[in-house]
Scaffold this active site. Structure first.
Site, PDB file in Angstrom:
ATOM      1  N   ASP A 112     -28.033 -24.500  45.460  1.00  0.00           N
ATOM      2  CA  ASP A 112     -29.414 -24.178  45.855  1.00  0.00           C
ATOM      3  C   ASP A 112     -30.303 -24.777  44.785  1.00  0.00           C
ATOM      4  O   ASP A 112     -29.848 -24.985  43.647  1.00  0.00           O
ATOM      5  CB  ASP A 112     -29.608 -22.661  45.932  1.00  0.00           C
ATOM      6  N   HIS A 143     -27.692 -45.219  62.136  1.00  0.00           N
ATOM      7  CA  HIS A 143     -26.319 -45.506  62.557  1.00  0.00           C
ATOM      8  C   HIS A 143     -26.244 -46.661  63.552  1.00  0.00           C
ATOM      9  O   HIS A 143     -25.196 -47.277  63.696  1.00  0.00           O
ATOM     10  CB  HIS A 143     -25.623 -44.245  63.082  1.00  0.00           C
ATOM     11  N   LYS A 170     -23.228 -50.406  64.167  1.00  0.00           N
ATOM     12  CA  LYS A 170     -22.451 -50.785  65.354  1.00  0.00           C
ATOM     13  C   LYS A 170     -22.001 -52.239  65.231  1.00  0.00           C
ATOM     14  O   LYS A 170     -22.756 -53.094  64.781  1.00  0.00           O
ATOM     15  CB  LYS A 170     -23.292 -50.580  66.625  1.00  0.00           C
ATOM     16  N   GLU A 199     -30.678 -43.123  77.844  1.00  0.00           N
ATOM     17  CA  GLU A 199     -29.597 -42.151  77.642  1.00  0.00           C
ATOM     18  C   GLU A 199     -29.491 -41.262  78.861  1.00  0.00           C
ATOM     19  O   GLU A 199     -30.504 -40.879  79.449  1.00  0.00           O
ATOM     20  CB  GLU A 199     -29.879 -41.285  76.410  1.00  0.00           C
ATOM     21  N   ASP A 246     -37.681 -40.317  67.273  1.00  0.00           N
ATOM     22  CA  ASP A 246     -36.225 -40.114  67.223  1.00  0.00           C
ATOM     23  C   ASP A 246     -35.466 -41.427  67.444  1.00  0.00           C
ATOM     24  O   ASP A 246     -34.447 -41.668  66.808  1.00  0.00           O
ATOM     25  CB  ASP A 246     -35.838 -39.096  68.311  1.00  0.00           C
ATOM     26  N   HIS A 296     -33.965 -46.468  65.388  1.00  0.00           N
ATOM     27  CA  HIS A 296     -32.941 -47.366  65.928  1.00  0.00           C
ATOM     28  C   HIS A 296     -33.489 -48.645  66.581  1.00  0.00           C
ATOM     29  O   HIS A 296     -33.031 -49.744  66.292  1.00  0.00           O
ATOM     30  CB  HIS A 296     -32.105 -46.620  66.975  1.00  0.00           C
ATOM     31  N   LYS A 301     -34.402 -39.741  77.491  1.00  0.00           N
ATOM     32  CA  LYS A 301     -33.327 -38.802  77.827  1.00  0.00           C
ATOM     33  C   LYS A 301     -33.318 -38.577  79.332  1.00  0.00           C
ATOM     34  O   LYS A 301     -34.335 -38.757  80.006  1.00  0.00           O
ATOM     35  CB  LYS A 301     -33.566 -37.455  77.138  1.00  0.00           C
TER      36      LYS A 301
HETATM   37  C1  BG6 Z   1     -29.554 -40.063  67.327  1.00  0.00           C
HETATM   38  C2  BG6 Z   1     -30.665 -39.332  68.041  1.00  0.00           C
HETATM   39  O1  BG6 Z   1     -30.023 -40.627  66.136  1.00  0.00           O
HETATM   40  O2  BG6 Z   1     -29.044 -41.097  68.172  1.00  0.00           O
HETATM   41  C3  BG6 Z   1     -30.163 -38.768  69.363  1.00  0.00           C
HETATM   42  O3  BG6 Z   1     -31.161 -38.289  67.222  1.00  0.00           O
HETATM   43  C4  BG6 Z   1     -29.526 -39.865  70.191  1.00  0.00           C
HETATM   44  O4  BG6 Z   1     -31.237 -38.152  70.068  1.00  0.00           O
HETATM   45  C5  BG6 Z   1     -28.491 -40.630  69.383  1.00  0.00           C
HETATM   46  O5  BG6 Z   1     -28.923 -39.266  71.340  1.00  0.00           O
HETATM   47  C6  BG6 Z   1     -27.969 -41.826  70.152  1.00  0.00           C
HETATM   48  O6  BG6 Z   1     -26.927 -42.436  69.441  1.00  0.00           O
HETATM   49  P1  BG6 Z   1     -25.750 -43.203  70.200  1.00  0.00           P
HETATM   50  O7  BG6 Z   1     -25.010 -43.933  69.137  1.00  0.00           O
HETATM   51  O8  BG6 Z   1     -24.952 -42.145  70.879  1.00  0.00           O
HETATM   52  O9  BG6 Z   1     -26.413 -44.100  71.192  1.00  0.00           O
END
Ligand code: BG6
Length: 490
Positions: free
Chosen positions: A101, A188, A192, A226, A245, A250, A336
């Site tokens: 903490d 992330h 890929k 998505e 987001d 991304h 989404k």
């Molecule tokens: C995350 C988002 O960073 O990426 C999510 O917070 C999203 O909302 C996700 O669903 C998508 O990642 P991937 O690799 O599953 O397309």
């Protein structure tokens, strides 16, 4: 290529490490980080000697034994290989836990020192901040005040700020403890395989790079629909929305790789310089070229305000004012509860100057016959779509595809998932696939006009491709998705 040819490639192995996972009991650690670290261990990609210390506030503290059980459960549920056998025993023995903490870091400090003794010699420290953004600053301050930050590297999760002012404040807080060369802002998507492959496609081949500019390309789409809805994440999503987001992180990062100039070398500084140049060339977003949407039923989700204005969908046009891309619209879309879950970059090529072949009515109306389509689903594919003569007595053209599929071309046994790839890169100290502070600040800067005056959200039906208005956004072009069925042979 013969799959066996790729089997014995040199494997980069990091120096000995102590990795500390903040948020070790959280969702990201459970779904991605612990299974990913075990996969790296099994693949022989973790250092020769390493220890992994889980951490969380004292209120959620675990014993070493409990943390090992937690990790075993996570790997069993989300990992690619079962937590068993000698590989698991070795991994499990490397796990320990230290609570922390802001005013009581001692258990963590002790656990890190013990882990370093167990590794022996010098071990690098890597802190992974898998904690909600509100906690970033206090964890960084704790690392500074406790001395743990010395010579250490830090991985910071997205979202990095919510606007320009907050991103600047966050960068200041991080830089007070870690200089930029030790900061790894994770996105992330950049882990890929297909993203690295954009570099290979563009800069290793004489076939594509000469086309990669405004003379030959009329428009670009980066489309990440998505199928999933917000999956109960109302608390996170209400304050965030799809633009923050998915797009600022991304999709803009992908844009940087698709649009960059050739870097002087394939190394971090050169790559990131080129990426940031793209961001600096981006025109501030024009809210008139943005469609925000919200799926019907979103406001009835538990935790969502009945009059919520949060977007669950966004499509927008980006203009890049540089010599390579002037006048070429880049259209980005994500949302989404859409019809499909896909990750697709499409480059539309200009038509030849003269149309001398008869096209069937549909091709002529559609005008999207020449496209390069990069699908970066794991493991992904690249398709060149072109017109070919249909066999027969008349000169009739139809769409045809040349397809490169990872799975059919290479063994994918050595492929790493995005998080695995990025954690390994951070341990190796390679920042190529991580966002730089000036880059993220510039992205928030160009986003300001939209954040200041967002257009109202338009409703769309779950399972659709978004609200009305997305077609006119890309006119005279069309969205590549949904993919049209190829013409049946006549
Ligand atoms: C995350 C988002 O960073 O990426 C999510 O917070 C999203 O909302 C996700 O669903 C998508 O990642 P991937 O690799 O599953 O397309």
């Amino acid at each position: 290529m013969d799959p066996a040819q790729t089997a014995d490639r040199p494997r980069p192995r990091p120096a000995n490490h102590v990795v500390v996972l903040f948020g070790a009991t959280g969702d990201l650690a459970r779904r991605k980080l612990l299974p990913g670290l075990f996969h790296l261990a099994k693949a022989g990609l973790l250092p020769q000697r390493y220890r992994i210390v889980g951490s969380a506030p004292a209120a959620e503290a675990l014993s070493d034994e409990q943390f090992r059980a937690h990790a075993r459960q996570a790997v069993a549920e989300f990992g690619r290989s079962r937590p068993e056998g000698p590989a698991w025993q070795e991994f499990e023995a490397a796990l320990s836990f230290g609570a922390a903490d802001p005013d009581a870091p001692e258990p963590l400090v002790t656990a890190v020192h013990e882990a370093e003794q167990a590794v022996g010699g010098t071990a690098r420290r890597l802190f992974h901040l898998a904690v909600p953004p509100v906690a970033f600053t206090s964890v960084v301050a704790l690392l500074g005040a406790s001395g743990l930050a010395q010579d250490a590297r830090v991985i910071v999760e997205k979202p990095f700020g919510t606007d320009l002012a907050s991103a600047r404040a966050l960068n200041e807080a991080v830089h007070a403890v870690f200089d930029e060369s030790r900061v790894f802002r994770i996105d992330h998507f950049l882990g890929k395989e297909a993203v690295d492959n954009i570099l290979a496609l563009r800069f290793a081949n004489g076939l594509f790079e000469p086309l990669w500019n405004r003379d030959h390309i009329s428009h670009v789409q980066i489309d990440v629909p998505e199928k999933i809805d917000i999956q109960g994440r109302a608390h996170f999503f209400e304050g965030t929305g799809t633009f923050r987001d998915m797009v600022v992180t991304h999709l803009f990062q992908l844009l940087g790789f698709v649009a960059m100039e050739p870097p002087v070398a394939l190394e971090a500084q050169a790559l990131r310089d080129e990426q940031v140049k793209v961001f600096r060339s981006m025109r501030p977003l024009d809210p008139a070229h943005v469609v925000r949407g919200q799926y019907t039923g979103y406001r009835a989700e538990p935790g969502v305000a009945a009059d919520s204005d949060t977007e669950t969908f966004v499509a927008l046009r980006v203009d890049i004012d540089n010599w390579r891309w002037a006048g070429v619209p880049f259209h980005l879309r994500s949302g989404k509860a859409l019809a499909e879950g896909r990750h697709v970059v499409t480059l539309g090529l200009r038509e030849p100057v003269l149309r001398m072949f008869p096209l069937d009515a549909r091709e002529a109306a559609d005008g999207r016959a020449n496209e390069l389509v990069i699908d970066f689903a794991d493991p992904g594919s690249i398709t060149a779509r072109f017109l070919a003569k249909e066999p027969g007595p008349s000169m009739q053209l139809a769409e045809a595809d040349m397809v490169f599929g990872y799975r059919s071309s290479f063994t994918t046994d050595n492929a790493l998932e995005a998080y695995e790839h990025l954690i390994l890169q951070a341990m190796l100290g390679d920042q190529s696939l991580f966002t730089r502070s000036d880059g993220i600040e510039r992205l928030w800067e160009v986003s300001s006009p939209l954040l200041d005056a967002p257009p109202p959200v338009a409703p769309y039906a779950p399972g659709s491709w978004g609200p009305e208005g997305i077609a006119s956004l890309v006119a005279p072009y069309r969205w590549h998705l949904p993919e049209r069925r190829r013409a049946e042979p006549r």
